[in-house]
Design an enzyme around this catalytic site. Structure first.
Site, PDB file in Angstrom:
ATOM      1  CD  GLU A  28      -2.791  -0.961   2.563  1.00 23.86           C
ATOM      2  OE1 GLU A  28      -2.436  -0.187   3.478  1.00 23.86           O
ATOM      3  OE2 GLU A  28      -3.813  -1.653   2.635  1.00 23.86           O
ATOM      4  CD  GLN A  47      -2.679  19.105 -10.121  1.00 22.51           C
ATOM      5  OE1 GLN A  47      -3.508  19.993 -10.170  1.00 22.51           O
ATOM      6  NE2 GLN A  47      -1.395  19.327 -10.357  1.00 22.51           N
ATOM      7  CG  ASN A  49       1.160  16.907 -10.080  1.00 22.02           C
ATOM      8  OD1 ASN A  49       0.122  16.999 -10.721  1.00 22.02           O
ATOM      9  ND2 ASN A  49       1.564  17.852  -9.250  1.00 22.02           N
ATOM     10  NE  ARG A  59      11.346  16.997 -13.212  1.00 21.96           N
ATOM     11  CZ  ARG A  59      10.899  17.505 -14.366  1.00 21.96           C
ATOM     12  NH1 ARG A  59      10.246  18.649 -14.369  1.00 21.96           N
ATOM     13  NH2 ARG A  59      11.099  16.864 -15.502  1.00 21.96           N
ATOM     14  CG  HIS A  62       8.537  24.222  -7.224  1.00 15.60           C
ATOM     15  ND1 HIS A  62       8.461  23.245  -8.195  1.00 15.60           N
ATOM     16  CD2 HIS A  62       9.367  25.168  -7.720  1.00 15.60           C
ATOM     17  CE1 HIS A  62       9.204  23.595  -9.241  1.00 15.60           C
ATOM     18  NE2 HIS A  62       9.770  24.756  -8.962  1.00 15.60           N
ATOM     19  CE1 TYR A 131       4.038  17.113  -7.328  1.00 13.87           C
ATOM     20  CE2 TYR A 131       5.500  15.537  -8.390  1.00 13.87           C
ATOM     21  CZ  TYR A 131       4.949  16.813  -8.308  1.00 13.87           C
ATOM     22  OH  TYR A 131       5.317  17.773  -9.228  1.00 13.87           O
ATOM     23  CD  GLU A 142       4.920  27.407  -9.178  1.00 18.57           C
ATOM     24  OE1 GLU A 142       5.423  26.277  -9.253  1.00 18.57           O
ATOM     25  OE2 GLU A 142       4.614  28.085 -10.174  1.00 18.57           O
TER      26      GLU A 142
END
Length: 203
Positions: A28, A47, A49, A59, A62, A131, A142
């Site tokens: 799981e 959402q 991604n 990356r 953020h 994620y 953002e």
């Protein structure tokens, strides 16, 4: 499934139980009951991604202004270092980071509450990251921070040409964002976490 809080409030490392046999394995990757018990509220997923990156890529960093975007990060293929940074002004761990390795071998996940920033970089030739996000992407909220900010001195992999997006490369430092009043406050984030917990308790 084991869920342990990390050194920065609002961040958790999730270690699932893996069942292996001659067919392969099963686990799981997320359990709402286990998550709610550890964190104090359920994770609302708005959402999902998926990111595929090659070695040398960074990356991040953020985050999102409140109401922010909590994230539950896993690495489905390859391996990454995921680095979270406490950007909540007034937090006892403001400016501190925690780095964790997520991989298709350890099957661990990282949860980051609203108000925390993170970024990741592959440790293998390629890595696929999936994620879960508590809200949809909102460009006007953002927050982007220079992942190479020398004051943060984050432990990114070395020895490779760095690949960053133009926006990440041009992002301001944490100090610049703080001076411009663009970072979330720790008190506001704590109030947000309490709101989520109260809502879960009242139904």
């Amino acid at each position: 499934m084991q869920i342990h809080q990390l050194a920065v409030d609002g961040s958790y490392l999730v270690t699932p139980k893996v069942f292996s046999d001659d067919r392969g394995l099963f686990l799981e990757t997320f359990s709402q009951p286990a998550f709610r018990e550890a964190v104090g509220h359920p994770l609302s997923v708005a959402q999902v991604n998926c990111s595929v990156s090659r070695r040398g890529t960074i990356r991040g960093l953020h985050a999102a202004a409140l109401p922010g975007q909590a994230r539950y990060v896993t690495c489905a293929q390859g391996a990454i270092v995921d680095i979270l940074v406490d950007i909540r002004t007034g937090s006892p761990t403001y400016g501190r980071h925690v780095a964790v390795e997520l991989s298709a071998d350890n099957r661990q996940a990282l949860y980051l509450a609203e108000g925390l920033a993170h970024g990741f970089a592959p440790l293998t030739e390629h890595a696929t990251v999936v994620y879960l996000c508590s809200s949809t992407w909102s460009p006007e909220r953002e927050i982007q921070i220079d992942p190479l900010d020398p004051e943060l001195a984050l432990p990114w992999p070395t020895g490779y040409e760095l690949l960053l997006s133009d926006k990440d490369r041009a992002a301001p430092s944490l100090r610049e964002l703080a001076e411009r009043g663009l970072l979330p406050a720790y008190a506001d984030c704590r109030a947000r976490y309490a709101e989520l917990a109260d809502h879960a308790f009242t139904g």
